[in-house]
Design a protein around this motif. Structure first.
Motif, short mmCIF file in Angstrom:
data_model
loop_
_atom_site.label_atom_id
_atom_site.label_comp_id
_atom_site.label_asym_id
_atom_site.label_seq_id
_atom_site.Cartn_x
_atom_site.Cartn_y
_atom_site.Cartn_z
N CYS A 139 0.85 -1.18 0.00
CA CYS A 139 0.00 0.00 0.00
C CYS A 139 0.89 1.24 0.00
CB CYS A 139 -0.90 -0.01 1.24
SG CYS A 139 -1.87 1.50 1.41
N CYS A 160 0.16 3.34 3.61
CA CYS A 160 0.65 2.94 4.93
C CYS A 160 1.79 1.94 4.85
CB CYS A 160 -0.50 2.36 5.76
SG CYS A 160 -1.16 0.84 5.06
N HIS A 191 -8.86 -3.24 1.65
CA HIS A 191 -8.00 -2.34 2.41
C HIS A 191 -8.31 -0.88 2.04
CE1 HIS A 191 -4.53 -0.90 4.56
NE2 HIS A 191 -4.10 -0.28 3.49
N TYR A 246 -10.19 2.74 4.40
CA TYR A 246 -9.80 4.14 4.55
C TYR A 246 -11.02 5.06 4.56
CZ TYR A 246 -4.82 3.36 3.92
OH TYR A 246 -3.54 2.98 4.08
ZN LIG Z 1 -2.78 1.27 3.42
#
Ligand SMILES: [Zn+2]
Length: 88
Positions: A61, A64, A83, A87
């Motif tokens: 990612c 992060c 994922h 967010y």
């Molecule tokens: Zn992430």
């Protein structure tokens, strides 16, 4: 996420009404296009790392820097999409 599932059930009920059937097909069309766009969208937020020692493809990612088993035939991009959803 649960909302979209119940929406699908509603769409199934709507097919009983011929007038709503056309609308339901259109909605499905849009949903297909949306799904396609989201799949390619995923790679705007993840970097493909390629297979690791175990031969499983991985993606990282960009936000992060978490790594996920994804991108290969076995894992696809659903993990990455989930994922991204986390967010929102
Ligand atoms: Zn992430």
């Amino acid at each position: 996420m649960d909302n979209s599932v119940s929406m699908k059930v509603d769409g199934g009920n709507a097919t009983q009404n011929p007038e709503n059937m056309e609308r339901s097909e259109t909605t499905e069309d849009i949903r297909k296009k949306k799904t396609k766009a989201t799949t390619s969208d995923v790679w705007r937020y993840f970097t493909k790392l390629g297979p690791g020692d175990d031969g499983i493809d991985r993606a990282q990612c960009d936000g992060c820097k978490q790594k996920f088993k994804a991108g290969g035939k076995q894992y696809g991009t659903s993990t990455l999409k989930r994922h991204l959803d986390s967010y929102v």
